[in-house]
Design an enzyme around this catalytic site. Sequence first.
Site, PDB file in Angstrom:
ATOM      1  N   HIS A   1      56.608  31.140  98.709  1.00 30.39           N
ATOM      2  CA  HIS A   1      55.203  31.363  99.613  1.00 30.39           C
ATOM      3  C   HIS A   1      54.937  30.627 100.841  1.00 30.39           C
ATOM      4  O   HIS A   1      54.627  31.066 101.920  1.00 30.39           O
ATOM      5  CB  HIS A   1      53.881  31.797  98.628  1.00 30.39           C
ATOM      6  CG  HIS A   1      52.931  31.954  99.328  1.00 30.39           C
ATOM      7  ND1 HIS A   1      51.815  33.075  98.888  1.00 30.39           N
ATOM      8  CD2 HIS A   1      52.013  31.157 100.147  1.00 30.39           C
ATOM      9  CE1 HIS A   1      50.766  33.024  99.688  1.00 30.39           C
ATOM     10  NE2 HIS A   1      50.969  31.681 100.183  1.00 30.39           N
ATOM     11  N   GLU A   2      54.838  29.162 100.428  1.00 28.97           N
ATOM     12  CA  GLU A   2      54.693  28.245 101.507  1.00 28.97           C
ATOM     13  C   GLU A   2      55.584  28.364 102.513  1.00 28.97           C
ATOM     14  O   GLU A   2      55.315  28.023 103.764  1.00 28.97           O
ATOM     15  CB  GLU A   2      54.484  26.766 100.795  1.00 28.97           C
ATOM     16  CG  GLU A   2      53.100  26.957  99.647  1.00 28.97           C
ATOM     17  CD  GLU A   2      51.923  27.693 100.441  1.00 28.97           C
ATOM     18  OE1 GLU A   2      51.452  27.121 101.616  1.00 28.97           O
ATOM     19  OE2 GLU A   2      51.181  28.143  99.855  1.00 28.97           O
TER      20      GLU A   2
ATOM     21  N   HIS B   1      55.363  30.516 105.431  1.00 31.10           N
ATOM     22  CA  HIS B   1      54.189  30.066 106.483  1.00 31.10           C
ATOM     23  C   HIS B   1      54.669  29.157 107.481  1.00 31.10           C
ATOM     24  O   HIS B   1      54.151  29.194 108.482  1.00 31.10           O
ATOM     25  CB  HIS B   1      53.076  29.377 105.815  1.00 31.10           C
ATOM     26  CG  HIS B   1      52.148  30.117 105.151  1.00 31.10           C
ATOM     27  ND1 HIS B   1      51.717  31.493 105.405  1.00 31.10           N
ATOM     28  CD2 HIS B   1      51.409  29.910 103.668  1.00 31.10           C
ATOM     29  CE1 HIS B   1      50.770  31.912 104.498  1.00 31.10           C
ATOM     30  NE2 HIS B   1      50.693  30.941 103.606  1.00 31.10           N
TER      31      HIS B   1
ATOM     32  N   ASP C   1      48.225  35.237 105.688  1.00 31.54           N
ATOM     33  CA  ASP C   1      47.723  35.236 104.453  1.00 31.54           C
ATOM     34  C   ASP C   1      46.744  36.716 104.545  1.00 31.54           C
ATOM     35  O   ASP C   1      45.813  36.563 104.427  1.00 31.54           O
ATOM     36  CB  ASP C   1      46.984  34.322 103.779  1.00 31.54           C
ATOM     37  CG  ASP C   1      47.587  32.852 103.277  1.00 31.54           C
ATOM     38  OD1 ASP C   1      48.895  33.565 102.693  1.00 31.54           O
ATOM     39  OD2 ASP C   1      47.451  31.797 103.388  1.00 31.54           O
TER      40      ASP C   1
END
EC number: 3.4.24.39
Length: 350
Positions: free
Chosen positions: A301-302, A305, A316
């Site tokens: 997920h990170e 970004h 998000d």
Amino acid sequence: MKVSSQLAVAALASFATAASVDVHKRETPLSVKLAASGNSEVKVTLTNNGEKTLNLLSKGTFLDEQLPVEKVQMYAAGGSDKVAFEGMKVRLLTSGLKADDFVTLAAGETKEITVETAALHSLHEGGDFDVFAKGALPFAEGASTELAGALDYESNKLSMTIDGAQAASVAKALNKRTAIGSSCTGTKLSTVRTALSNCARLANAAASAATSGTKLTTYFKTTSSASTVAARLRAVASDCGSTSSRTTTNCNDPYSGCSSNVLAYTVPSANFITYCPIFFSALPALASTCHGQDQATTALHEETHAPGVYSPGTQDNGYGYAAATALSANQALNNADSYALYANAINLNC
């Protein structure tokens, strides 16, 4: 994992995507209106037009008045250039949320917040900008703190002319750091290494599945985005599996983002990822249940970004399965949790 940070500028994004009409748009009781307030401030007005009280997640969303998360998206050059975001993007532990992580809106009630866009975006050059707020806002039923679903929201387009010199005088929400040594040592270092190894494996498997179109319509609404989904996942797999990565990993909290229920956060403008204490204490290495959170997909997920991994970095737009699967195809394609959930689904054959 890299010790010194690399600064990166968020790449171009399409104004047309931000403003596009979603033919699958669902009815929502939420109304969001943006209005200019001063040179670079934006007043956000959220109204519950429904018939019942809503218990809306504020933590980590555009309603968050504590963490410097992205509350609005800004475009310059007639809508062709997305303005660089200089705050943080967080992943929340979606269990164990507290009542003060929510905002309650009675039927007909309105909440207003003011966003100083210059504190969170690079506006020092000034000029004309278009501003939006769009996504899916998770909610809990009644007085519960257990997420039950998500509600779409989409604001008007706000056009602003901003004085660059005045915007440059606004204090940034995050202070720039030129170099921050990694604090991932001992058992934390071992845990992060395992998470990154699993991240690489899951991302590679998900990339292969995306190329075949497997489960894409559930998580990304269409198979037409297969090449983009696969390309981002391959880039994540490469970064997670590299010792000379394009991101900086840290295990302390230099930007003060590790508040309650924050598992990890990314500062996209620096490709900087921090893993918070509950990342180590509250998550398994790998989830054994569909849509469950774990260390591997949190790392994934990170990584999505970070524009240094794959540009542009993700937003998000919706946290968790309910919110992520409520997004339009364009929103899902640029939503971090959509990739994390997809990788989990491929790994567990959900």
